[in-house]
Design an enzyme around this catalytic site. Sequence first.
Site, mmCIF file in Angstrom:
data_model
loop_
_atom_site.group_PDB
_atom_site.id
_atom_site.type_symbol
_atom_site.label_atom_id
_atom_site.label_comp_id
_atom_site.label_asym_id
_atom_site.label_seq_id
_atom_site.Cartn_x
_atom_site.Cartn_y
_atom_site.Cartn_z
ATOM 1 C CB SER A 139 -10.560 -8.722 -18.350
ATOM 2 O OG SER A 139 -11.905 -8.761 -18.771
ATOM 3 C CE1 TYR A 152 -11.570 -3.640 -16.485
ATOM 4 C CE2 TYR A 152 -12.441 -5.214 -18.071
ATOM 5 C CZ TYR A 152 -11.872 -4.948 -16.848
ATOM 6 O OH TYR A 152 -11.592 -5.976 -15.980
ATOM 7 C CE LYS A 156 -8.154 -5.583 -16.591
ATOM 8 N NZ LYS A 156 -7.230 -5.960 -15.521
ATOM 9 C CB THR A 187 -15.445 -8.258 -7.229
ATOM 10 O OG1 THR A 187 -15.333 -7.476 -8.432
ATOM 11 C CG2 THR A 187 -14.817 -9.613 -7.439
HETATM 12 N N1 LIG Z 1 -14.752 -8.481 -11.169
HETATM 13 C C1 LIG Z 1 -14.748 -8.848 -12.451
HETATM 14 O O1 LIG Z 1 -15.806 -9.046 -13.079
HETATM 15 C C2 LIG Z 1 -13.429 -9.050 -13.159
HETATM 16 C C3 LIG Z 1 -13.409 -9.836 -14.319
HETATM 17 C C4 LIG Z 1 -12.213 -9.992 -15.009
HETATM 18 C C5 LIG Z 1 -11.063 -9.398 -14.545
HETATM 19 N N2 LIG Z 1 -11.108 -8.645 -13.404
HETATM 20 C C6 LIG Z 1 -9.854 -8.020 -12.971
HETATM 21 O O2 LIG Z 1 -9.501 -8.535 -11.693
HETATM 22 C C7 LIG Z 1 -8.732 -7.559 -10.977
HETATM 23 C C8 LIG Z 1 -9.301 -7.393 -9.575
HETATM 24 O O3 LIG Z 1 -10.622 -6.906 -9.703
HETATM 25 P P1 LIG Z 1 -11.750 -7.076 -8.576
HETATM 26 O O4 LIG Z 1 -12.948 -7.584 -9.281
HETATM 27 O O5 LIG Z 1 -11.223 -7.798 -7.410
HETATM 28 O O6 LIG Z 1 -12.014 -5.531 -8.258
HETATM 29 P P2 LIG Z 1 -12.281 -4.778 -6.874
HETATM 30 O O7 LIG Z 1 -12.951 -5.658 -5.902
HETATM 31 O O8 LIG Z 1 -12.944 -3.498 -7.259
HETATM 32 O O9 LIG Z 1 -10.797 -4.476 -6.352
HETATM 33 C C9 LIG Z 1 -9.971 -3.548 -6.998
HETATM 34 C C10 LIG Z 1 -8.673 -3.425 -6.211
HETATM 35 O O10 LIG Z 1 -7.814 -2.480 -6.875
HETATM 36 C C11 LIG Z 1 -7.277 -1.620 -5.874
HETATM 37 N N3 LIG Z 1 -6.975 -0.287 -6.401
HETATM 38 C C12 LIG Z 1 -7.796 0.525 -7.115
HETATM 39 N N4 LIG Z 1 -7.174 1.678 -7.385
HETATM 40 C C13 LIG Z 1 -5.929 1.596 -6.819
HETATM 41 C C14 LIG Z 1 -4.815 2.481 -6.744
HETATM 42 N N5 LIG Z 1 -4.836 3.681 -7.327
HETATM 43 N N6 LIG Z 1 -3.712 2.074 -6.075
HETATM 44 C C15 LIG Z 1 -3.677 0.869 -5.462
HETATM 45 N N7 LIG Z 1 -4.690 -0.020 -5.524
HETATM 46 C C16 LIG Z 1 -5.805 0.353 -6.179
HETATM 47 C C17 LIG Z 1 -8.376 -1.526 -4.829
HETATM 48 O O11 LIG Z 1 -7.778 -1.191 -3.584
HETATM 49 P P3 LIG Z 1 -8.171 0.074 -2.695
HETATM 50 O O12 LIG Z 1 -9.405 0.692 -3.293
HETATM 51 O O13 LIG Z 1 -8.331 -0.477 -1.335
HETATM 52 O O14 LIG Z 1 -6.969 0.918 -2.824
HETATM 53 C C18 LIG Z 1 -8.887 -2.945 -4.795
HETATM 54 O O15 LIG Z 1 -8.106 -3.728 -3.931
HETATM 55 C C19 LIG Z 1 -8.774 -6.275 -11.832
HETATM 56 O O16 LIG Z 1 -7.584 -6.155 -12.555
HETATM 57 C C20 LIG Z 1 -9.952 -6.522 -12.769
HETATM 58 O O17 LIG Z 1 -9.826 -5.809 -13.984
HETATM 59 C C21 LIG Z 1 -12.245 -8.468 -12.688
#
Ligand SMILES: NC(=O)c1ccc[n+]([C@@H]2O[C@H](COP(=O)([O-])OP(=O)(O)OC[C@H]3O[C@@H](n4cnc5c(N)ncnc54)[C@H](OP(=O)(O)O)[C@@H]3O)[C@@H](O)[C@H]2O)c1
Length: 282
Positions: A139, A152, A156, A187
């Site tokens: 991130s 967080y 990261k 997201t």
């Molecule tokens: N969105 C942003 O603004 C942003 C920015 C920078 C970086 N990121 C990073 O991008 C990555 C994906 O984020 P996203 O935005 O796509 O988030 P999201 O839509 O909330 O998805 C999170 C995912 O993590 C899975 N997860 C959560 N707890 C889990 C567990 N205990 N075991 C297995 N799977 C688990 C969830 O699956 P289930 O709940 O179905 O198990 C879901 O598929 C993350 O690492 C996040 O830190 C996001």
Amino acid sequence: MQLAGKTVLLTGASGGIGRCLALQLAQAGARLILVGRGLKTLEALCASLAPVDQPHRTLVADLRQQSEREALAVICSDLQVDILINNAGAGEFNWLEDSSSEAITDLLELNLNVPIQLTRLLLPVLKTRPEAAVINIGSALGSIGYPGYSVYSASKFGLRGFSEALRRELADTAVQVMHLSPRATRTALNSNRVVAMNEAMGVAMDAPEYVARTLVERIREDRWSAQVLGWPERFYAWVNACAPAMTDGSIRKQLARIRGFAQNSDNRQGRKAGVSHTGEAS
Ligand SMILES: NC(=O)c1ccc[n+]([C@@H]2O[C@H](COP(=O)([O-])OP(=O)(O)OC[C@H]3O[C@@H](n4cnc5c(N)ncnc54)[C@H](OP(=O)(O)O)[C@@H]3O)[C@@H](O)[C@H]2O)c1
């Protein structure tokens, strides 16, 4: 790296970025092993992927459980995984003293310990492959500490350090290591309050399709170096590394506004349920 014919283990496949990654990787010819906790969501996604030579797979696992990670690693060894994408993660937008001890532990576990442990378990199979990669989704907040994101950011920043050291450790093997740092992305990880804060403060939010497309392009073009996605965030990360006091000063001017969003009573309520997907600014 050619994606056609590669087997990719993708964690967080059911999430916003994960879903887009799965669709685009399959389009590029990769066979996907989709990991998440909800079977129905994973199966629906699996059914929508472009078909490739070998069938895509779904694996239900709570990655916080060591036994489930170990079971996953055994299956991945049999399936001869070439690429591990550590994408599963959660967000937390809270003043530190308002965070529960359990929420802090859960977040550090999922965002930092899980990718490290999963990588350790999969390295033996990855090292047998002619071309392999570990890709960690970090991130922009892993390069810029931001109020309300102390835990967080800690997770990261840690993931960034892990990726850098591992890349150097594996430099004489065929296993590449990439650390990609998206900025705020649209997201479910971001609550309405975080979206409202980003809009009020003029913080850009990318589409998850864009993050996925960028990652797929980088794999294809063998661009493995670490990178923060988007301007001005990449520039801010550079300034913060060179002159952190300058960043301290500019964030200090915005502190009261940020606190207003973080300490909103609705946000406090949500937190009591444990680690919530309460999002990411940048
Ligand atoms: N969105 C942003 O603004 C942003 C920015 C920078 C970086 N990121 C990073 O991008 C990555 C994906 O984020 P996203 O935005 O796509 O988030 P999201 O839509 O909330 O998805 C999170 C995912 O993590 C899975 N997860 C959560 N707890 C889990 C567990 N205990 N075991 C297995 N799977 C688990 C969830 O699956 P289930 O709940 O179905 O198990 C879901 O598929 C993350 O690492 C996040 O830190 C996001």
